[in-house]
Design an enzyme around this catalytic site. Structure first.
Site, mmCIF file in Angstrom:
data_model
loop_
_atom_site.group_PDB
_atom_site.id
_atom_site.type_symbol
_atom_site.label_atom_id
_atom_site.label_comp_id
_atom_site.label_asym_id
_atom_site.label_seq_id
_atom_site.Cartn_x
_atom_site.Cartn_y
_atom_site.Cartn_z
ATOM 1 N N GLY A 87 0.852 -1.178 0.000
ATOM 2 C CA GLY A 87 0.000 0.000 0.000
ATOM 3 C C GLY A 87 0.889 1.229 0.000
ATOM 4 O O GLY A 87 2.120 1.129 -0.020
ATOM 5 N N SER A 88 0.288 2.376 0.064
ATOM 6 C CA SER A 88 1.070 3.613 -0.024
ATOM 7 C C SER A 88 2.075 3.729 1.119
ATOM 8 O O SER A 88 3.198 4.214 0.933
ATOM 9 C CB SER A 88 0.137 4.819 -0.032
ATOM 10 N N GLU A 95 3.786 1.476 2.498
ATOM 11 C CA GLU A 95 4.895 0.523 2.399
ATOM 12 C C GLU A 95 5.942 0.947 1.376
ATOM 13 O O GLU A 95 7.070 0.435 1.389
ATOM 14 C CB GLU A 95 4.373 -0.873 2.001
ATOM 15 N N GLU A 116 -4.025 -9.932 1.413
ATOM 16 C CA GLU A 116 -3.120 -10.111 2.549
ATOM 17 C C GLU A 116 -3.247 -11.490 3.196
ATOM 18 O O GLU A 116 -2.265 -12.019 3.718
ATOM 19 C CB GLU A 116 -3.379 -9.025 3.593
ATOM 20 N N HIS A 128 0.249 -3.644 4.721
ATOM 21 C CA HIS A 128 -0.273 -2.299 4.935
ATOM 22 C C HIS A 128 -0.712 -2.172 6.397
ATOM 23 O O HIS A 128 -0.812 -3.166 7.116
ATOM 24 C CB HIS A 128 -1.452 -2.079 3.991
ATOM 25 N N HIS A 146 -11.214 -29.800 19.884
ATOM 26 C CA HIS A 146 -12.109 -29.072 18.975
ATOM 27 C C HIS A 146 -13.556 -29.361 19.350
ATOM 28 O O HIS A 146 -14.250 -28.506 19.896
ATOM 29 C CB HIS A 146 -11.817 -29.484 17.520
ATOM 30 N N GLY A 197 -7.128 -24.302 11.811
ATOM 31 C CA GLY A 197 -8.365 -24.561 11.103
ATOM 32 C C GLY A 197 -8.888 -23.372 10.325
ATOM 33 O O GLY A 197 -10.021 -23.400 9.828
#
Length: 526
Positions: A25-26, A28, A47, A70, A280, A400
């Site tokens: 993004g800007s 980075e 991402e 970002h 679980h 998971g």
């Protein structure tokens, strides 16, 4: 004085973190400016896919890897994938772009006013440097914390910091090294050996950390000296033991009562490289049978501290395995014939049973193939058919969290280009990380994706029955043609209409990514 960016790049290069997974993004762009020639930037289109690719790449290489994200929204998009990386104890170093310092307080657009709080508890350490001159030291801490804790770390850096000059102490981080050694003390080792030797019916439970630490073959040697049954810990993300070895009993069920039942008749449960336990399904009962003692050996201090029962030794499982192998007598249960797979089940109609698909994988692909699996409703079929005898053969989303499978397969294929890699992905899971196909095409990785399409969320249907909610909405996803989606991303795709066609396609050796779609019958995880 050199800039913060220059010192940071040189430090990362010296530490071997030259592969960067990112979605820029800007904020980075200033970090990525003047990136040295030896760096490789791997672009992901979301991402979540970026973190999943980096997660599997770090697991397959055994080394920390750099992730560039970002700020607030971009980091938020990555959080689902971070649940898996945290559970698998993957050393990701996430450097996120923050707004310029003067804009953070007024909450300018793209500012993250509390970056550390946003990412916890999904990372082992998170910070934002107090000033630009502290960035090199903080970056070094992020790398060392990831390596020592074997957990993701997160560093938020205001983007105007990168061009700032360091002070006289900035370059001091370049020559830093931090190492760890954690063998059990003499008395601790002696007590452990005595307890194992005196056990009449020991059972061994191995976790994914055994494979992560390259102890797969050592675990076989220990098991054959102990001579008792071997289980894999529940919620398994790496396979720590050959699944058709005569001592192997399978993956423990992820419920309290069935785990207790599996330990009936055993006086000692020795757990290596696993939490105790990652349950679980809510199936309450006693943790352990009456008279059964549990000893856990793990490098993960937090896992040792939170366990609800048993004793724990925080130590390197490899050192403990070596100690026990040397202390115990010659094998009481030498490796014999491995158990053959059963005849695969078949389905009525045009669809294949998942067992037919997995039998084809077992028969047609090389024995050293690595599988990245995210098809949860076919879990029982998978273990009935597969024959995995080598380290690093199996990867699964550790927490998971769906969306690991496709990008995870890309990351593993990038990390080990000389070993066959297959992603076994359900159609419900595929949609979470589908953009990874673009990265696979861009990187031209030799990857096969076997897409099992049954048009429904099979694992959720099974849970609906388990929880008494058989009529929940949103269970079906019919009509998705993944061959056309794959082709749109630049990946060759085929629809295998039957077992013969599937086997013929698998017999080919790809030089780039390909997707094979197979229509399968609905099955349940167990």
């Amino acid at each position: 004085m050199p800039s913060v960016r220059r010192v940071a790049h040189e430090f990362l290069e010296r530490q071997g973190l030259t592969t960067v997974f990112g979605n820029p993004g800007s904020n980075e762009l200033p970090f990525l400016a003047d990136l040295p020639d030896g760096f490789r930037y791997v672009l992901g289109l979301h991402e979540g896919a970026v973190v999943a690719m980096a997660d599997s790449y770090a697991q397959a290489t055994g080394r920390p890897v750099l992730v560039n994200l970002h700020a607030a929204s971009g980091s938020g998009n990555a959080m689902g994938a971070l649940t898996n990386a945290m559970a698998s104890r993957t050393p990701l170093v996430i450097v996120a772009g923050q707004q310029v310092r003067s804009a953070v307080g007024p909450e300018a657009n793209l500012a993250n006013v509390d970056p550390s709080a946003l990412m916890k508890p999904l990372v082992g350490w998170a910070a934002e440097p107090a000033c630009a001159q502290d960035v090199p030291r903080a970056l070094a801490q992020a790398v060392f914390e990831a390596r020592l804790q074997r957990r993701p770390t997160y560093l938020s850096v205001p983007y105007d910091d990168w061009a700032a000059a360091t002070d006289d102490n900035g370059p001091a981080v370049l020559d830093r090294q931090v190492q760890r050694a954690s063998a059990p003390a003499t008395e601790q080792g002696r007590r452990l050996v005595e307890r194992v030797r005196s056990a009449r019916r020991p059972v061994l439970v191995l976790g994914g950390d055994i494979d992560s630490a390259d102890l797969f073959d050592d675990a076989v040697r220990l098991a054959e000296r102990l001579g008792g049954p071997v289980w894999a810990a529940p919620s398994l993300f790496r396979l720590p033991f050959p699944n058709r070895h005569p001592l192997f009993r399978g993956v423990l069920p992820a419920g309290i009562a069935p785990v207790c039942e599996a330990f009936e008749g055993h006086d000692l449960v020795l757990v290596l490289g696993a939490p105790v336990f990652r349950y679980h399904e809510h199936l309450p009962g006693r943790y352990l049978p009456e008279g059964t003692r549990l000893i856990q050996v793990t490098e993960d201090a937090s896992a040792a501290a939170r366990a609800p029962m048993g004793e724990a030794l925080v130590a390197d499982p490899g050192a403990v395995v070596d100690l026990l192998v040397k202390a115990l007598d010659a094998p009481t249960a030498p490796g014999g014939a491995y158990r053959p797979a059963s005849e695969p089940l078949t389905a009525e109609g045009p669809c294949l049973h998942p067992e037919e698909v997995f039998a084809a994988l077992r028969d047609e692909l090389p024995a050293d193939t690595t599988y990245v699996v995210e098809s949860t409703s076919t879990n029982s079929s998978w273990w009935r058919q597969m024959d995995l005898r080598r380290p690093g053969s199996y990867y699964f989303p550790a927490a998971g969290g769906l969306g690991f499978g496709l990008p995870g397969a890309v990351g593993v294929a990038m990390a080990q280009p000389d070993r066959p890699v297959v992603g076994v992905i359900g159609d419900g899971s595929a949609n979470y990380g589908i953009t990874a196909l673009w990265t696979a095409a861009r990187q031209h990785v030799p990857l096969t994706v076997v897409l099992l399409r049954n048009g429904t969320y099979g694992a959720l249907r099974w849970f609906g029955g388990l929880l008494g909610v058989p009529d929940a909405p949103g269970m079906d996803i019919p009509g998705i043609d993944f061959t056309r989606i794959a082709e749109g991303y630049g990946v060759r795709a085929h629809h295998a209409a039957g077992a013969g066609e599937l086997r013929a396609l698998l017999a080919e050796r790809p030089d780039g990514p390909r997707l094979i779609q197979v229509d399968t019958a609905l099955t349940t995880p167990s």
